[in-house]
Design an enzyme around this catalytic site. Structure first.
Site, PDB file in Angstrom:
ATOM      1  N   GLU A  90       0.894  -1.171   0.000  1.00 29.12           N
ATOM      2  CA  GLU A  90       0.000   0.000   0.000  1.00 29.12           C
ATOM      3  C   GLU A  90       0.925   1.212   0.000  1.00 29.12           C
ATOM      4  OE1 GLU A  90      -3.319  -0.001  -0.062  1.00 29.12           O
ATOM      5  OE2 GLU A  90      -3.626  -2.155   0.140  1.00 29.12           O
TER       6      GLU A  90
ATOM      7  N   CYS B  48      -2.002   9.476   2.018  1.00 29.06           N
ATOM      8  CA  CYS B  48      -1.797   8.921   0.677  1.00 29.06           C
ATOM      9  C   CYS B  48      -2.968   9.301  -0.224  1.00 29.06           C
ATOM     10  CB  CYS B  48      -1.653   7.412   0.769  1.00 29.06           C
ATOM     11  SG  CYS B  48      -3.001   6.635   1.650  1.00 29.06           S
TER      12      CYS B  48
HETATM   13  P1  NAD Z   1       8.341   4.753   4.792  1.00 27.60           P
HETATM   14  O1  NAD Z   1       8.418   3.925   3.555  1.00 27.60           O
HETATM   15  O2  NAD Z   1       9.440   5.686   5.085  1.00 27.60           O
HETATM   16  O3  NAD Z   1       8.203   3.827   6.091  1.00 27.60           O
HETATM   17  C1  NAD Z   1       7.148   2.917   6.252  1.00 27.60           C
HETATM   18  C2  NAD Z   1       7.566   1.845   7.226  1.00 27.60           C
HETATM   19  O4  NAD Z   1       8.596   1.057   6.631  1.00 27.60           O
HETATM   20  C3  NAD Z   1       8.141   2.368   8.536  1.00 27.60           C
HETATM   21  O5  NAD Z   1       7.659   1.583   9.590  1.00 27.60           O
HETATM   22  C4  NAD Z   1       9.635   2.173   8.360  1.00 27.60           C
HETATM   23  O6  NAD Z   1      10.344   2.020   9.550  1.00 27.60           O
HETATM   24  C5  NAD Z   1       9.670   0.902   7.551  1.00 27.60           C
HETATM   25  N1  NAD Z   1      10.895   0.658   6.784  1.00 27.60           N
HETATM   26  C6  NAD Z   1      11.828   1.549   6.385  1.00 27.60           C
HETATM   27  N2  NAD Z   1      12.797   0.917   5.682  1.00 27.60           N
HETATM   28  C7  NAD Z   1      12.463  -0.390   5.625  1.00 27.60           C
HETATM   29  C8  NAD Z   1      13.042  -1.538   5.007  1.00 27.60           C
HETATM   30  N3  NAD Z   1      14.171  -1.470   4.314  1.00 27.60           N
HETATM   31  N4  NAD Z   1      12.403  -2.722   5.138  1.00 27.60           N
HETATM   32  C9  NAD Z   1      11.247  -2.802   5.816  1.00 27.60           C
HETATM   33  N5  NAD Z   1      10.644  -1.762   6.421  1.00 27.60           N
HETATM   34  C10 NAD Z   1      11.244  -0.560   6.324  1.00 27.60           C
HETATM   35  O7  NAD Z   1       6.935   5.491   4.717  1.00 27.60           O
HETATM   36  P2  NAD Z   1       6.376   6.575   5.736  1.00 27.60           P
HETATM   37  O8  NAD Z   1       7.116   7.839   5.495  1.00 27.60           O
HETATM   38  O9  NAD Z   1       6.298   6.003   7.093  1.00 27.60           O
HETATM   39  O10 NAD Z   1       4.880   6.725   5.232  1.00 27.60           O
HETATM   40  C11 NAD Z   1       4.485   7.648   4.270  1.00 27.60           C
HETATM   41  C12 NAD Z   1       4.276   6.942   2.957  1.00 27.60           C
HETATM   42  O11 NAD Z   1       3.297   5.935   3.121  1.00 27.60           O
HETATM   43  C13 NAD Z   1       3.739   7.867   1.896  1.00 27.60           C
HETATM   44  O12 NAD Z   1       4.328   7.555   0.664  1.00 27.60           O
HETATM   45  C14 NAD Z   1       2.257   7.532   1.879  1.00 27.60           C
HETATM   46  O13 NAD Z   1       1.611   7.840   0.692  1.00 27.60           O
HETATM   47  C15 NAD Z   1       2.304   6.070   2.118  1.00 27.60           C
HETATM   48  N6  NAD Z   1       1.004   5.624   2.615  1.00 27.60           N
HETATM   49  C16 NAD Z   1       0.257   4.801   1.839  1.00 27.60           C
HETATM   50  C17 NAD Z   1      -0.995   4.399   2.275  1.00 27.60           C
HETATM   51  C18 NAD Z   1      -1.852   3.482   1.449  1.00 27.60           C
HETATM   52  O14 NAD Z   1      -2.786   2.929   2.008  1.00 27.60           O
HETATM   53  N7  NAD Z   1      -1.599   3.290   0.162  1.00 27.60           N
HETATM   54  C19 NAD Z   1      -1.458   4.838   3.498  1.00 27.60           C
HETATM   55  C20 NAD Z   1      -0.674   5.685   4.257  1.00 27.60           C
HETATM   56  C21 NAD Z   1       0.580   6.060   3.817  1.00 27.60           C
END
Ligand code: NAD
Length: 507
Positions: free
Chosen positions: A233, A267
């Site tokens: 997502e 998002c």
């Molecule tokens: P992010 O990708 O920076 O982090 C998301 C999660 O992934 C965090 O818990 C982080 O610690 C973890 N993470 C980081 N590196 C990783 C790795 N190498 N392996 C596994 N996990 C890892 O995203 P964010 O800044 O926390 O969230 C914002 C983003 O999420 C935006 O792009 C937003 O659009 C998206 N988002 C999407 C939805 C949806 O339903 N499509 C909903 C909310 C947010």
């Protein structure tokens, strides 16, 4: 031991330090979830819902306190926390309590002409231990909905909340303890990207990831080595199309809420507002008036709260500076507010073009970029010519036109004369296309996402062989007839071919 700090988005003060779970600690959590899996899977659906019902009661009783704590963690307006984070979760529990048995039940299917006398059904079984990796923008809802959807089907879960919002991670841990979720059914590991990566590498059976495209790619690459299923997502760049015949007052108010709810850190935030030129000037005036009335702050009446963490502010400022340099006009807002914490003015930008960073990438802030278009067809073409495909909306008095445009939009969710709210409807599947990811949760699919599908075909076992088994000797003519009769849908021919096959003399 490595730690990370939690800084308040509201006061700028340090709220605490949290330990980054090591790969060894992640493996231990996964092992506890593995040990809990079989007993949890073997509970009836009703017994599993007794646990969820306890959670629901706690949320009902302590919901306002939870909202305050989530607001402190994220900086979001209190009512955003209450309505978009908390309320959604018991609504999902209620929906699945009513529908899970029907969604997960065995489904009989007619096996078809080629399989006379047989029975068939489809059944579902849980995948095992699911790793749920959550983002910071809706740290409660976007963790709890996938976690609960997974455990309803009999899976156990290891949740990795975002390092940006560890207070909500602790809140979830507290909720699970108070609801007496059996040990290992929902494990929470706090930490940063290294903890998330360790979870993907651990002995989990599926990863449900919500976050950015870049991290999603890494998660998918790591999961592909095993391979295990992943659901991604990812980001969005919502396209809102305002037609000339729209109720402009409603559309302006809608655009405001869609762009600024949760401080635009969604998002599904409106990040590309396409307005047809015949109503453009009038609509910009309406938008401006609505935006200037938005109240930013941290009290309980605030419309919009803080930016959750400093790197997000940097992204917003960079996008705006670059857009301004390339000719965009800031109609109102555009600056950080001079007060403690990270507060930013609601910002209306016109003259935005597809080349700008503000148009190409997620801004994830209280910024509403407007694009003037000749007509709806141009809006649709631009809306679709983008890497993201999560949500969109069409605003028109002509609902037939609205449906036509909605069907042509390349994204997972579209609203007509509405926006964002469909995410909170537990009956509707949610997910993206293109760089917004794949897979669906919410709705019926939201439970099946966490299940394997098994197909079962049953013969009575009384006959000692099957007409189509070996030996093939002497069966060529009858088998060819069977082939043509099945494809032609000719029952009589199929029956005769089977009889001929059974009568084929033995060699
Ligand atoms: P992010 O990708 O920076 O982090 C998301 C999660 O992934 C965090 O818990 C982080 O610690 C973890 N993470 C980081 N590196 C990783 C790795 N190498 N392996 C596994 N996990 C890892 O995203 P964010 O800044 O926390 O969230 C914002 C983003 O999420 C935006 O792009 C937003 O659009 C998206 N988002 C999407 C939805 C949806 O339903 N499509 C909903 C909310 C947010």
């Amino acid at each position: 031991m490595s730690v990370f700090e939690k800084i308040s988005p509201i006061s700028g003060e340090k709220l605490g330090e949290f330990e980054v779970s090591t790969p060894a600690q992640v493996n231990e959590a996964v092992a506890r979830a593995r040990a809990a899996f079989a007993p949890w899977r073997d509970r009836s659906l009703q017994e599993r819902f007794e646990v969820l019902e306890r959670m629901r009661q706690i949320i009902d009783r302590r919901g306002e306190e939870f909202a305050r704590r989530i607001s402190e963690d994220t900086g979001k307006a209190l009512l955003d926390a209450l309505m978009t984070e908390i309320l959604v979760v018991p609504l999902f529990i209620d929906h699945y309590r009513r529908n899970a048995a029907k969604i997960l039940k065995k489904e009989s299917v007619w096996p078809g002409m080629l399989f006379p006398g047989k029975k068939a059904h489809i059944e579902y079984f849980p995948m095992g231990v699911v790793g749920v990796i959550a983002p910071w923008n809706f740290p409660f809802q976007l963790a709890m909905v996938p976690v609960l959807s997974a455990i309803i089907g009999g899976n156990t879960v290891v949740l990795k909340p975002s390092e940006v919002t560890p207070l909500t991670g602790e809140l979830i841990r507290e909720l699970c303890a108070e609801a007496e979720v059996p040990p290992g059914v929902i494990e929470v590991v706090q930490g940063d990207g290294s903890t998330g990566a360790a979870l993907v590498d651990a002995e989990v059976d599926m990863i449900f990831f919500t976050g950015s495209v870049n991290t999603g790619r890494k998660v998918m690459a790591a999961a592909s080595k095993k391979p295990i299923p992943v659901e991604l997502e990812l980001g969005g760049k919502d396209a809102m199309i305002v037609c000339a015949d729209a109720n402009l007052k409603r559309a302006a108010k809608g655009a405001m809420w869609g762009a600024l709810v949760n401080g635009g850190q969604m998002c599904t935030s409106v990040e590309r507002l396409f307005v047809v030129e015949s109503i453009y000037e009038e609509f910009i005036q309406l938008l401006r008036a609505e935006m200037e009335a938005i109240v930013v702050g941290d009290d309980e009446d605030a419309d919009m709260g803080a930016i959750t963490f400093a790197p997000q502010l940097k992204t917003i400022e960079t996008h705006l500076q670059e857009a301004k340099k390339d000719g965009a006009k800031i109609v109102c807002g555009g600056r950080r507010i001079d007060r403690p914490g990270i507060f930013f003015e609601p910002t209306l930008v016109t003259g935005v073009t597809p080349e700008m960073l503000l148009y190409r990438e997620e801004t994830f802030g209280p910024v509403l970029p407007v694009i003037k278009v000749a007509d709806e067809d141009e809006a649709l073409r631009l809306a679709n010519a983008h890497q993201y495909g999560l949500t969109g909306s069409v605003w028109t008095a002509d609902l037939d036109k609205g449906r036509r445009l909605a069907s042509q939009m390349e994204c997972g969710q579209v609203s007509i004369n509405d926006l964002v709210q469909s995410v909170g409807n537990p009956k509707l599947p949610f997910g993206g296309v293109k760089s917004s990811g794949f897979g669906r949760y919410h709705g019926d699919q939201g439970l099946l996402t966490f299940m394997h599908t098994k197909s079962v075909m049953i013969a009575s076992g009384r006959a000692s062989t099957e007409a189509v088994w070996f030996p093939y000797h002497g069966k060529h003519k009858a088998m060819t007839r069977l082939f043509h009769s099945v494809l032609g849908g000719q029952w009589v021919g199929v029956g005769k071919a089977f009889l001929d096959l059974l009568r084929t003399p033995k060699r």
